[in-house]
Design a protein around this motif. Structure first.
Motif, PDB file in Angstrom:
ATOM      1  N   VAL A 277     130.556 103.258  -5.546  1.00  0.00           N
ATOM      2  CA  VAL A 277     130.738 102.996  -4.113  1.00  0.00           C
ATOM      3  C   VAL A 277     129.392 102.545  -3.564  1.00  0.00           C
ATOM      4  O   VAL A 277     128.403 103.286  -3.621  1.00  0.00           O
ATOM      5  N   VAL A 278     129.337 101.325  -3.063  1.00  0.00           N
ATOM      6  CA  VAL A 278     128.106 100.766  -2.503  1.00  0.00           C
ATOM      7  C   VAL A 278     128.132 100.942  -0.990  1.00  0.00           C
ATOM      8  O   VAL A 278     129.063 100.476  -0.328  1.00  0.00           O
ATOM      9  N   LEU A 279     127.121 101.598  -0.463  1.00  0.00           N
ATOM     10  CA  LEU A 279     127.074 101.869   0.973  1.00  0.00           C
ATOM     11  C   LEU A 279     126.243 100.856   1.740  1.00  0.00           C
ATOM     12  O   LEU A 279     126.478 100.644   2.923  1.00  0.00           O
ATOM     13  N   GLY A 280     125.277 100.236   1.091  1.00  0.00           N
ATOM     14  CA  GLY A 280     124.459  99.239   1.774  1.00  0.00           C
ATOM     15  C   GLY A 280     123.067  99.180   1.186  1.00  0.00           C
ATOM     16  O   GLY A 280     122.740  99.870   0.213  1.00  0.00           O
ATOM     17  N   ARG A 281     122.245  98.341   1.792  1.00  0.00           N
ATOM     18  CA  ARG A 281     120.874  98.181   1.328  1.00  0.00           C
ATOM     19  C   ARG A 281     120.007  99.346   1.798  1.00  0.00           C
ATOM     20  O   ARG A 281     120.079  99.767   2.955  1.00  0.00           O
ATOM     21  N   ALA A 282     119.163  99.835   0.886  1.00  0.00           N
ATOM     22  CA  ALA A 282     118.251 100.912   1.249  1.00  0.00           C
ATOM     23  C   ALA A 282     117.254 100.473   2.312  1.00  0.00           C
ATOM     24  O   ALA A 282     116.781 101.288   3.106  1.00  0.00           O
ATOM     25  N   ASP A 283     116.950  99.174   2.338  1.00  0.00           N
ATOM     26  CA  ASP A 283     116.003  98.665   3.330  1.00  0.00           C
ATOM     27  C   ASP A 283     116.700  98.238   4.618  1.00  0.00           C
ATOM     28  O   ASP A 283     116.085  97.635   5.498  1.00  0.00           O
ATOM     29  N   ASN A 284     118.001  98.571   4.722  1.00  0.00           N
ATOM     30  CA  ASN A 284     118.750  98.227   5.932  1.00  0.00           C
ATOM     31  C   ASN A 284     119.139  99.494   6.689  1.00  0.00           C
ATOM     32  O   ASN A 284     120.220  99.588   7.265  1.00  0.00           O
ATOM     33  N   VAL A 285     118.235 100.467   6.656  1.00  0.00           N
ATOM     34  CA  VAL A 285     118.413 101.732   7.362  1.00  0.00           C
ATOM     35  C   VAL A 285     117.403 101.807   8.491  1.00  0.00           C
ATOM     36  O   VAL A 285     116.224 101.481   8.310  1.00  0.00           O
ATOM     37  N   ILE A 286     117.852 102.214   9.668  1.00  0.00           N
ATOM     38  CA  ILE A 286     116.952 102.393  10.805  1.00  0.00           C
ATOM     39  C   ILE A 286     117.001 103.847  11.248  1.00  0.00           C
ATOM     40  O   ILE A 286     117.892 104.606  10.878  1.00  0.00           O
ATOM     41  N   ILE A 287     115.997 104.235  12.030  1.00  0.00           N
ATOM     42  CA  ILE A 287     115.977 105.545  12.667  1.00  0.00           C
ATOM     43  C   ILE A 287     116.201 105.319  14.157  1.00  0.00           C
ATOM     44  O   ILE A 287     115.387 104.673  14.819  1.00  0.00           O
ATOM     45  N   SER A 288     117.334 105.816  14.652  1.00  0.00           N
ATOM     46  CA  SER A 288     117.682 105.636  16.059  1.00  0.00           C
ATOM     47  C   SER A 288     117.826 107.009  16.716  1.00  0.00           C
ATOM     48  O   SER A 288     118.718 107.785  16.345  1.00  0.00           O
ATOM     49  N   GLY A 289     116.948 107.307  17.624  1.00  0.00           N
ATOM     50  CA  GLY A 289     116.987 108.617  18.277  1.00  0.00           C
ATOM     51  C   GLY A 289     116.789 109.760  17.302  1.00  0.00           C
ATOM     52  O   GLY A 289     117.348 110.839  17.481  1.00  0.00           O
ATOM     53  N   GLY A 290     116.012 109.519  16.247  1.00  0.00           N
ATOM     54  CA  GLY A 290     115.740 110.553  15.264  1.00  0.00           C
ATOM     55  C   GLY A 290     116.771 110.653  14.157  1.00  0.00           C
ATOM     56  O   GLY A 290     116.618 111.471  13.243  1.00  0.00           O
ATOM     57  N   GLU A 291     117.839 109.836  14.182  1.00  0.00           N
ATOM     58  CA  GLU A 291     118.883 109.890  13.164  1.00  0.00           C
ATOM     59  C   GLU A 291     118.866 108.610  12.324  1.00  0.00           C
ATOM     60  O   GLU A 291     118.630 107.506  12.836  1.00  0.00           O
ATOM     61  N   LYS A 292     119.138 108.775  11.022  1.00  0.00           N
ATOM     62  CA  LYS A 292     119.256 107.624  10.146  1.00  0.00           C
ATOM     63  C   LYS A 292     120.576 106.900  10.400  1.00  0.00           C
ATOM     64  O   LYS A 292     121.633 107.540  10.484  1.00  0.00           O
ATOM     65  N   VAL A 293     120.502 105.581  10.502  1.00  0.00           N
ATOM     66  CA  VAL A 293     121.699 104.758  10.702  1.00  0.00           C
ATOM     67  C   VAL A 293     121.690 103.651   9.660  1.00  0.00           C
ATOM     68  O   VAL A 293     120.737 102.862   9.586  1.00  0.00           O
ATOM     69  N   LEU A 294     122.742 103.594   8.847  1.00  0.00           N
ATOM     70  CA  LEU A 294     122.881 102.538   7.850  1.00  0.00           C
ATOM     71  C   LEU A 294     123.583 101.348   8.504  1.00  0.00           C
ATOM     72  O   LEU A 294     124.767 101.409   8.833  1.00  0.00           O
TER      73      LEU A 294
END
Length: 394
Positions: A277-294
């Motif tokens: 199961v591919v969830l996405g690119r590891a370098d396509n994760v941001i931190i928004s309001g202290g939470e990780k968002v893929l």
């Protein structure tokens, strides 16, 4: 032992086919299919050579801003072709509907050489479903295949839904339709099933000689494992490395547990049955309001909404939250499509991905910038988002 390099424009797929046949036989130079519109730069220098076992060099699109030159051996290419044939039910005849400078297009030619069949070549320009159907009608082998990107498949399905019976007949003629390059929208898959098209969603890259996982199942001798949330791949289809970048090669490919592994840079998991199961690119994760968002997860959710089937989600800096997702889509007003407003999109995404993943805004462009492979050009999309903010657009 080394061999020379033969650079050919991908607008000459027939020449690339002949050159690949010679390269795979061992007597011809390594083939470098190139986008005729790409800037050549200084590589390769006159007289440049590669290792004797290298038959094909794929110059990556650089859709995320980091182009590479991937060296693929004869053994890797033929192992990939054999694995694909095994997974699809046998060797057959192919239509080349993708640019040959991308690994998916080049592999159509390699599979045709391995199968000793003559591929039919769609050609360049705008992808026209009716023209594609006409070409499909010319296939003569018992087993018939094609490799597409999701946007091409979506255009074919839209044509069918608009009454193009010849396109429906063409889709049903194929014993297998590989769809890769980006995640396949679940709704598109459902539409394809309703037509009777036999779809296989593929996962892979230039570094794996193309798709090496079909519908979540590794093909041939491919092995996929999860390491700290990231996916690694081993098997006979792995590339030799990156030409001119030994440090990058050593950082991407490594030896462990008696095998050579490729660090994909993708986030994912492998279940107890070995399903990937591919969830996405590891370098396509941001931190928004202290939470990780893929962002890939946000994009998958947004694409479930009517009118957003081809939307792209990118990050934007935000003074309050750090970074936030932004949805970028095409103007569909002329097509009469009713599309959800921002509040509805935010709620839809929040329910599926989490409140921090709710997009901050929607940017509508006349047309999404695309690469010749059919993938969104994410560098240009991100630039368009920046420009829209600078111009004071909502």
């Amino acid at each position: 032992m080394t061999r020379a390099l033969n650079v050919l424009g991908s607008d000459r797929p027939g020449d690339i086919l002949l050159a690949l046949r010679a390269a795979l036989a061992g007597g011809g130079p390594a083939v470098v299919p190139r986008d005729p519109a790409a800037k050549r730069g200084r590589w390769p220098e006159p007289g440049a050579t590669v290792a004797q076992n290298v038959a094909l060099v794929i110059e990556t699109s650089g859709s995320t801003g980091s182009p590479k030159r991937v060296a693929l051996s004869t053994d890797a290419l033929l192992a990939s072709a054999a694995a694909s044939a095994g997974a699809m039910g046998g060797q057959g005849q192919w239509i080349l509907a993708l640019p040959a400078h991308y690994v998916a297009g080049a592999q159509v030619l390699v599979r045709s050489i391995a199968a000793e069949t003559e591929p039919l070549i769609y050609g360049g320009g705008h992808f026209d479903p009716v023209a594609f159907a006409g070409l499909a009608a010319e296939l003569t082998s018992d087993l018939r295949y094609v490799s597409l990107v999701p946007v091409q498949l979506a255009r074919l399905l839209t044509a069918v839904e608009n009454g193009a019976r010849e396109v429906a007949d063409a889709l049903r003629r194929f014993d297998g339709i590989l769809v890769g390059g980006q995640a396949l929208n679940g709704r598109v898959r459902e539409r394809a099933a309703a037509v009777g098209a036999r779809i296989l969603g593929t996962y892979g890259s230039s570094e794996t000689a193309g798709g090496c996982v079909y519908d979540g199942t590794p093909i041939g001798a491919t092995v996929v494992r999860e390491v700290d949330g990231g996916l690694e791949i081993a098997g006979p289809t792995l590339a030799e490395g990156y030409l001119g970048h030994p440090a990058r090669t050593q950082g991407t490919f490594h030896e462990a547990d008696g095998q050579r592994w490729y660090r994909t840079g993708d986030v994912g998991r492998v279940d107890a049955e070995g399903r990937v199961v591919v969830l996405g690119r590891a370098d396509n994760v941001i931190i928004s309001g202290g939470e990780k968002v893929l962002l890939d997860a946000v994009e998958r959710a947004v694409r479930l909404l009517d009118g957003y089937e081809h939307a792209v989600v990118v990050a934007e800096d935000d003074a309050e939250w750090g970074q936030v997702p932004v949805v970028v889509t095409e103007d569909v007003a002329a097509a009469g499509v009713e599309r959800a407003e921002l509040a509805a999109v935010r709620e839809f995404v929040a329910e599926r991905v989490g409140r921090a993943a709710a997009p901050s805004r929607i940017v509508v462009l006349p047309h999404l910038p695309m690469l010749s492979s059919g993938k969104p050009d994410r560098v240009r999309v991100a630039r368009a988002v920046t420009d829209s903010r600078r111009n004071g657009e909502a």
